[in-house]
Design an enzyme around this catalytic site. Sequence first.
Site, PDB file in Angstrom:
ATOM      1  N   HIS A 130     -10.543  -9.160 -24.456  1.00 18.68           N
ATOM      2  CA  HIS A 130     -10.945  -8.838 -25.831  1.00 18.68           C
ATOM      3  C   HIS A 130     -11.438 -10.067 -26.595  1.00 18.68           C
ATOM      4  O   HIS A 130     -12.069  -9.917 -27.649  1.00 18.68           O
ATOM      5  CB  HIS A 130      -9.777  -8.232 -26.610  1.00 18.68           C
ATOM      6  CG  HIS A 130      -9.366  -6.871 -26.171  1.00 18.68           C
ATOM      7  ND1 HIS A 130     -10.266  -5.840 -25.989  1.00 18.68           N
ATOM      8  CD2 HIS A 130      -8.131  -6.356 -25.868  1.00 18.68           C
ATOM      9  CE1 HIS A 130      -9.610  -4.757 -25.598  1.00 18.68           C
ATOM     10  NE2 HIS A 130      -8.322  -5.052 -25.507  1.00 18.68           N
ATOM     11  N   ASP A 149      -9.038  -1.898 -17.278  1.00 18.92           N
ATOM     12  CA  ASP A 149      -8.053  -1.815 -18.354  1.00 18.92           C
ATOM     13  C   ASP A 149      -8.323  -0.556 -19.179  1.00 18.92           C
ATOM     14  O   ASP A 149      -9.468  -0.087 -19.275  1.00 18.92           O
ATOM     15  CB  ASP A 149      -8.183  -3.057 -19.240  1.00 18.92           C
ATOM     16  CG  ASP A 149      -7.046  -3.224 -20.239  1.00 18.92           C
ATOM     17  OD1 ASP A 149      -6.151  -4.025 -19.966  1.00 18.92           O
ATOM     18  OD2 ASP A 149      -7.075  -2.556 -21.284  1.00 18.92           O
ATOM     19  N   HIS A 160      -8.371  -0.269 -22.273  1.00 15.02           N
ATOM     20  CA  HIS A 160      -9.158  -0.620 -23.450  1.00 15.02           C
ATOM     21  C   HIS A 160     -10.451  -1.314 -23.027  1.00 15.02           C
ATOM     22  O   HIS A 160     -10.475  -2.052 -22.039  1.00 15.02           O
ATOM     23  CB  HIS A 160      -8.361  -1.541 -24.375  1.00 15.02           C
ATOM     24  CG  HIS A 160      -7.041  -0.980 -24.783  1.00 15.02           C
ATOM     25  ND1 HIS A 160      -5.842  -1.447 -24.285  1.00 15.02           N
ATOM     26  CD2 HIS A 160      -6.733   0.027 -25.629  1.00 15.02           C
ATOM     27  CE1 HIS A 160      -4.847  -0.755 -24.812  1.00 15.02           C
ATOM     28  NE2 HIS A 160      -5.351   0.145 -25.626  1.00 15.02           N
ATOM     29  N   ASP A 200      -2.580  -0.854 -18.104  1.00 17.00           N
ATOM     30  CA  ASP A 200      -2.135  -0.054 -19.248  1.00 17.00           C
ATOM     31  C   ASP A 200      -2.752   1.338 -19.286  1.00 17.00           C
ATOM     32  O   ASP A 200      -2.522   2.097 -20.233  1.00 17.00           O
ATOM     33  CB  ASP A 200      -2.405  -0.778 -20.569  1.00 17.00           C
ATOM     34  CG  ASP A 200      -3.775  -1.426 -20.622  1.00 17.00           C
ATOM     35  OD1 ASP A 200      -4.559  -1.273 -19.677  1.00 17.00           O
ATOM     36  OD2 ASP A 200      -4.060  -2.106 -21.634  1.00 17.00           O
TER      37      ASP A 200
END
Length: 441
Positions: free
Chosen positions: A220, A257, A259, A344
């Site tokens: 990120h 991931d 996200h 995740d």
Amino acid sequence: MELRLFSTPSSCAGDVFSGFRNRIIRWNKHHFYAFNSKNVYMENYVTYERKYRSRKRGSFTFCLSSENVPSVPSKAELLSGKVIYSVAPAMGHNKDAHPECNSRVPAITTALATMGLTPEFRSSEIIELRKFSTASSDDVASVHERAYVSGLEKAMAQASEQGLILIEGSGPTYATSTTFQESLLAAGAGLSIVDAVVAASKISEDPPVGFALVRPPGHHAVPTGPMGFCVFGNVAIAARYAQRAHGLKRVFIIDFDVHHGNGTNDAFYDDPDIFFLSTHQDGSYPGTGRINQIGRGDGEGSTLNLPLPGGSGDIAMRTVFDEVVVLCAQRFKPDIILVSAGYDAHVLDPLASLQFTTGTYYMLASSIKQLAKDLCRGRCVFFLEGGYNLSSLSHSVADSFRAFLGEPSRASEFDNPAFLYEEPLKKVKEAIQKVKSIHSL
């Protein structure tokens, strides 16, 4: 860009140490991590002296000896190895009750040891790289603005005074006095694994798969600053390093991931030589990664974003891999594959609502390993990203190791079908068809 700092209540940030060179940043029984005078990270087993000081919780003074510090893996080790990994747990970078805490990497290494997936049990097949340098400021500046890098370093004085500071205005990304150095260490651990895997690929057609078990995570972190628990873009830094240090021009990055890896996306959005492919939950943080975001300029078509509907699981991901990931990689013809390995998307993870299982991650690890073997002499390195249920995280990473070793999955011992529900396969199929149309797959 000037780094913006935000005051935070005096919550416990774990044991924070103010110095780094020749300073111990983690200990567990007789096991410690330290930096030597050349800023080289070392792991060793020593006898400690109990000399307490009058600091919080007390501390230990250790007798530092580098006699048994392993060197770079030998040719024989690289020829026989199937997995090579590094560990950078960032024990000083911690905030109580925060999902991205310093329990994550130790949970993984404990599971690996318990399941016999370490060099102590499998010395000829599993290699732990225990000596490596931090990334340099130039390494980090190949992705991030220098003003951000220098600003974060300067912010460590404030973090040392306050114990913990917030360094991102829009989210809960924190820093302690160790964050800058430990973030350099996380990036450096990845670069060292890239070096080892590339070296092995020159002497073997079946080199070990690399795994950087590091934190803070990175995907990120945008070029101008931190974001979403992430400080430096570990995968992005490694991609530029692979190009610069090893002449591996074409880098294929897979991000599974839950996200969207917006930082990696932004770093290479106009670069035709780095293909970024992200699967992520539609509508999840940070709200980027739309299916029509495909790159720009010379890089148009070298970014593929595939948002998956909530509830997508094993069937969805297997289909995506076969119908999208493989075709993209085959067409791109990479020189190395790097993986943002976020765990995740697991059904038990608290921060999203996909329903991957331990078995899903075994499939991904096995399939990516084979893809690298088919396309780029087996050059492949995984980097830990998310994963916040310690049980599902550690079991899934362990099963990834089994996939690298070519051994059967033990997912059935850990996955409970009672937690699963019907996948939205019609919506998944529609998303796959749309992305295949956009990218002419």
